[in-house]
Design a protein around this motif. Sequence first.
Motif, PDB file in Angstrom:
ATOM      1  N   ALA A 149      33.122  49.562  34.432  1.00  0.00           N
ATOM      2  CA  ALA A 149      33.324  48.145  34.774  1.00  0.00           C
ATOM      3  C   ALA A 149      34.804  47.807  34.708  1.00  0.00           C
ATOM      4  N   PRO A 150      35.306  47.035  35.676  1.00  0.00           N
ATOM      5  CA  PRO A 150      36.712  46.625  35.598  1.00  0.00           C
ATOM      6  C   PRO A 150      36.957  45.747  34.371  1.00  0.00           C
ATOM      7  N   ALA A 151      38.178  45.774  33.872  1.00  0.00           N
ATOM      8  CA  ALA A 151      38.519  44.896  32.754  1.00  0.00           C
ATOM      9  C   ALA A 151      38.456  43.442  33.187  1.00  0.00           C
ATOM     10  N   ALA A 152      38.864  43.188  34.433  1.00  0.00           N
ATOM     11  CA  ALA A 152      38.941  41.809  34.903  1.00  0.00           C
ATOM     12  C   ALA A 152      38.971  41.763  36.423  1.00  0.00           C
ATOM     13  N   ILE A 153      38.686  40.596  36.937  1.00  0.00           N
ATOM     14  CA  ILE A 153      38.809  40.272  38.361  1.00  0.00           C
ATOM     15  C   ILE A 153      39.583  38.965  38.431  1.00  0.00           C
ATOM     16  N   ILE A 154      40.523  38.883  39.351  1.00  0.00           N
ATOM     17  CA  ILE A 154      41.248  37.631  39.536  1.00  0.00           C
ATOM     18  C   ILE A 154      41.393  37.342  41.021  1.00  0.00           C
ATOM     19  N   PHE A 155      41.202  36.104  41.403  1.00  0.00           N
ATOM     20  CA  PHE A 155      41.456  35.680  42.774  1.00  0.00           C
ATOM     21  C   PHE A 155      41.745  34.187  42.789  1.00  0.00           C
ATOM     22  N   ALA A 156      42.594  33.799  43.720  1.00  0.00           N
ATOM     23  CA  ALA A 156      42.897  32.383  43.914  1.00  0.00           C
ATOM     24  C   ALA A 156      41.829  31.789  44.821  1.00  0.00           C
ATOM     25  N   ASN A 157      41.336  30.615  44.451  1.00  0.00           N
ATOM     26  CA  ASN A 157      40.303  29.977  45.256  1.00  0.00           C
ATOM     27  C   ASN A 157      40.507  28.462  45.281  1.00  0.00           C
ATOM     28  N   VAL A 182      36.044  40.004  32.627  1.00  0.00           N
ATOM     29  CA  VAL A 182      36.608  38.656  32.720  1.00  0.00           C
ATOM     30  C   VAL A 182      36.851  38.335  34.193  1.00  0.00           C
ATOM     31  N   VAL A 183      36.335  37.219  34.663  1.00  0.00           N
ATOM     32  CA  VAL A 183      36.539  36.780  36.042  1.00  0.00           C
ATOM     33  C   VAL A 183      37.392  35.514  36.007  1.00  0.00           C
ATOM     34  N   VAL A 184      38.618  35.626  36.521  1.00  0.00           N
ATOM     35  CA  VAL A 184      39.552  34.501  36.512  1.00  0.00           C
ATOM     36  C   VAL A 184      39.602  33.893  37.908  1.00  0.00           C
ATOM     37  N   VAL A 185      39.275  32.616  37.996  1.00  0.00           N
ATOM     38  CA  VAL A 185      39.302  31.885  39.255  1.00  0.00           C
ATOM     39  C   VAL A 185      40.493  30.938  39.189  1.00  0.00           C
TER      40      VAL A 185
END
Length: 361
Positions: A149-157, A182-185
């Motif tokens: 599993a990835p440590a985190a995901i980040i994307f601008a929305n 961790v999913v950072v939006v």
Amino acid sequence: MSRFWSDHVNNLQPYVPGEQLAIENLIKLNTNEHPYGPSPKAIAAIKQAANDSLRLYPSYDAKGLRQSIARLHHLEVENVFVGNGSDEILAHIFSGLFLRGGRPLLLPDISYSFYRTYCRYYQVPFEIIPLAEDFSIRVEDYTQQRDVAPAAIIFANPNAPTSLLVELGDVERIVKANPDTVVVVDEAYVDFGGKSASGLVKQYPNVVVVQTLSKSYALAGLRVGFALASPEIVAGLERIKDSFNSYPLDSLALAGAQAAIDDQDYFNEVRKAVMDARDELTKDLQGLGFTVLPSATNFVFAAHPEHDAAHLQQALKERGVLVRHFSQERIQQFLRITVGTLAQCKRLTQELATILERNAE
């Protein structure tokens, strides 16, 4: 380069902001600043706070501001973390949440360029996920099962600089499919056409929503950002903050930000004005032959099939109009144009019409 620098400084590739030129009658449509001033109540609060009490340190826990943010998003104070602009918030997130056993951070190939800057600065391992041909985020790229599993995901929305929105249901799919990630939006522009993921915070302990007062609240000069997350994530970010700078927000910023958050009538009035101007600008650009991506932001992303974007940017600059051009592969023929006032947008399209006509001669 200096012999006094620390070892890692020479290899840094800093973020490059938009041009800031001191030119008379300049129309500045390159840094996504709000065309209207902040709430008059925010200005009044700042003036009131500019008194002898400035000899004292500001509020350590920024509780008043955090209460206003929590109330707006139907959360608790323990769900709110504040900092010196969303860039500082993101810096603490990269440092505090993304270094997890060498697992990679997943991020889009075209997005806010500060993400890669922070990856290099904090030595975060990352994997680039290409956007689809139409520049949209493919949700399935972030929901598929992986061996690790990835440590985190980040994307601008909505995404920057493409201006495209991922619908809230798809954001939830990504969050739900990655319970150990961790999913950072990053919602710097969400108020101009999207629905915030803040409603997912109580249901999913792995989601972090980041917002700023620089865009829709017209307070770029005040430097205030915040994150919405579970109490355990906020507690971790507080540990990072207090190991770096215990007082990131000064008294004037705290007063102005809270007053701006509380003045939702003004916020909605000027937000609508920007959105209306964006729709008008889009139609005018399309009338000049530009392809304009659907925008849920306070800017548009436009390309002309017969004219080079870099040349158009330079020609506009010579006429006192600044827009943003990116040389990055895939988007080098696009211009990112901030939505200004109706008059500023009209001036932009008039200058573009003149440039296109002369280029065609």
